[in-house]
Design an enzyme around this catalytic site. Structure first.
Site, mmCIF file in Angstrom:
data_model
loop_
_atom_site.group_PDB
_atom_site.id
_atom_site.type_symbol
_atom_site.label_atom_id
_atom_site.label_comp_id
_atom_site.label_asym_id
_atom_site.label_seq_id
_atom_site.Cartn_x
_atom_site.Cartn_y
_atom_site.Cartn_z
ATOM 1 N N GLY A 14 39.190 -82.821 -43.489
ATOM 2 C CA GLY A 14 39.321 -83.280 -42.164
ATOM 3 C C GLY A 14 40.315 -81.821 -42.165
ATOM 4 O O GLY A 14 41.321 -81.577 -41.364
ATOM 5 N N SER A 15 40.273 -80.569 -42.351
ATOM 6 C CA SER A 15 41.132 -79.635 -43.066
ATOM 7 C C SER A 15 41.234 -78.667 -41.439
ATOM 8 O O SER A 15 42.046 -78.893 -40.650
ATOM 9 C CB SER A 15 40.651 -78.181 -43.440
ATOM 10 N N ASN A 16 39.997 -79.136 -40.628
ATOM 11 C CA ASN A 16 40.082 -78.606 -38.984
ATOM 12 C C ASN A 16 40.656 -79.800 -38.361
ATOM 13 O O ASN A 16 41.535 -79.176 -37.379
ATOM 14 C CB ASN A 16 38.816 -78.394 -38.865
ATOM 15 N N LYS A 67 21.442 -89.418 -40.690
ATOM 16 C CA LYS A 67 21.235 -89.377 -39.250
ATOM 17 C C LYS A 67 21.980 -91.157 -39.181
ATOM 18 O O LYS A 67 21.669 -91.636 -40.399
ATOM 19 C CB LYS A 67 20.803 -88.701 -38.110
ATOM 20 N N MET A 94 28.817 -84.343 -40.620
ATOM 21 C CA MET A 94 27.684 -83.845 -41.455
ATOM 22 C C MET A 94 25.895 -84.912 -40.732
ATOM 23 O O MET A 94 25.173 -84.271 -41.617
ATOM 24 C CB MET A 94 27.553 -84.080 -42.146
ATOM 25 N N ARG A 95 26.828 -85.186 -39.515
ATOM 26 C CA ARG A 95 25.490 -86.540 -39.544
ATOM 27 C C ARG A 95 24.216 -85.388 -37.738
ATOM 28 O O ARG A 95 25.261 -84.544 -37.749
ATOM 29 C CB ARG A 95 25.229 -87.535 -38.613
ATOM 30 N N ASN A 111 31.403 -78.340 -30.936
ATOM 31 C CA ASN A 111 31.251 -78.574 -32.435
ATOM 32 C C ASN A 111 31.829 -76.970 -33.292
ATOM 33 O O ASN A 111 31.303 -76.269 -32.342
ATOM 34 C CB ASN A 111 29.296 -78.532 -33.063
ATOM 35 N N HIS A 113 31.200 -74.218 -36.650
ATOM 36 C CA HIS A 113 30.018 -74.405 -37.781
ATOM 37 C C HIS A 113 30.961 -72.676 -38.402
ATOM 38 O O HIS A 113 30.902 -71.789 -37.641
ATOM 39 C CB HIS A 113 29.007 -73.918 -36.871
#
Ligand code: GRF
Length: 202
Positions: A14-16, A67, A94-95, A111, A113
């Site tokens: 959760g750093s972002n 997923k 990550m899904r 997102n 990336h």
């Protein structure tokens, strides 16, 4: 100005998410995270959400790792809509996102990336870049589409590969760049500097 309501999805530390909340507060951006959801009950992002007193929701894991089952993703989309979320931010989620979320948040989901897409989509992109021997890599914020890491690019930030690097050192510097890039993009979306279908309208 009415605050843009954000829902953040993450599976990791959760750093972002933390960088985003702190930047929104520090810079007085008209945006607020109103909900955090995770597919992993033990994810660090949930701890940060509690620290910031932001409501959380943990999705049932379901039978696949890659997923969510359709009913679970449907329930997640419903929770986000009920919370009045206007923009979904995937921050280490990550899904693979499927139809229920894509339908509810079409052109309203971004997102982050850790590579300069279209180079190195998929898992451990920093390691892919390091092993490929590129001179520079970085991070990308893009719209989420049905193609994994394949939606339209919004903005990128470059990071040089330095002598003496290894994959983990490189990842750490990419994360520093991510922590700056994601809040910048969210700020520009909130201020209407990047056009999107807020409230489902252009
Ligand atoms: C980030 O590197 C992001 O680009 C990738 O997953 C990582 C999440 O890190 N998709 P964190 O949970 O935000 O610390």
């Amino acid at each position: 100005m009415k605050k843009l309501r954000l829902g953040v999805l993450g599976s990791g530390k959760g750093s972002n998410f933390r960088a985003l909340v702190e930047a929104l507060q520090e810079k007085g951006v008209p945006a607020e995270v109103v909900m955090v959801a995770s597919d992993r009950a033990e994810a660090g992002i949930l701890e940060w959400a509690k620290e910031f007193k932001i409501p959380t929701w943990v999705c049932p894991r379901g039978k696949w790792q890659s997923k969510l089952e359709a009913e679970i993703e449907e329930a997640l989309a419903k929770k986000l809509l009920e919370a009045g979320v206007e923009l979904v931010v995937l921050a280490g989620y990550m899904r693979v996102v499927k139809e229920p979320l894509l339908r509810s948040f079409s052109r309203r989901m971004i997102n982050i990336h850790p590579s300069l897409l279209p180079a190195f989509p998929g898992l451990r992109a920093w390691e892919q870049a390091y092993q490929a021997g590129v001179e520079e890599t970085g991070c990308t914020v893009h719209w989420v589409s049905e193609v994994v890491d394949g939606g339209a690019i919004i903005r990128q930030s470059k990071v040089r590969v330095e002598s003496g690097d290894n994959a983990e050192k490189l990842h750490a510097r990419i994360q520093v760049a991510e922590h700056k890039l994601l809040p910048e993009v969210v700020m520009d979306l909130a201020l209407g500097r990047i056009e999107f279908f807020r409230d489902g309208k252009r």
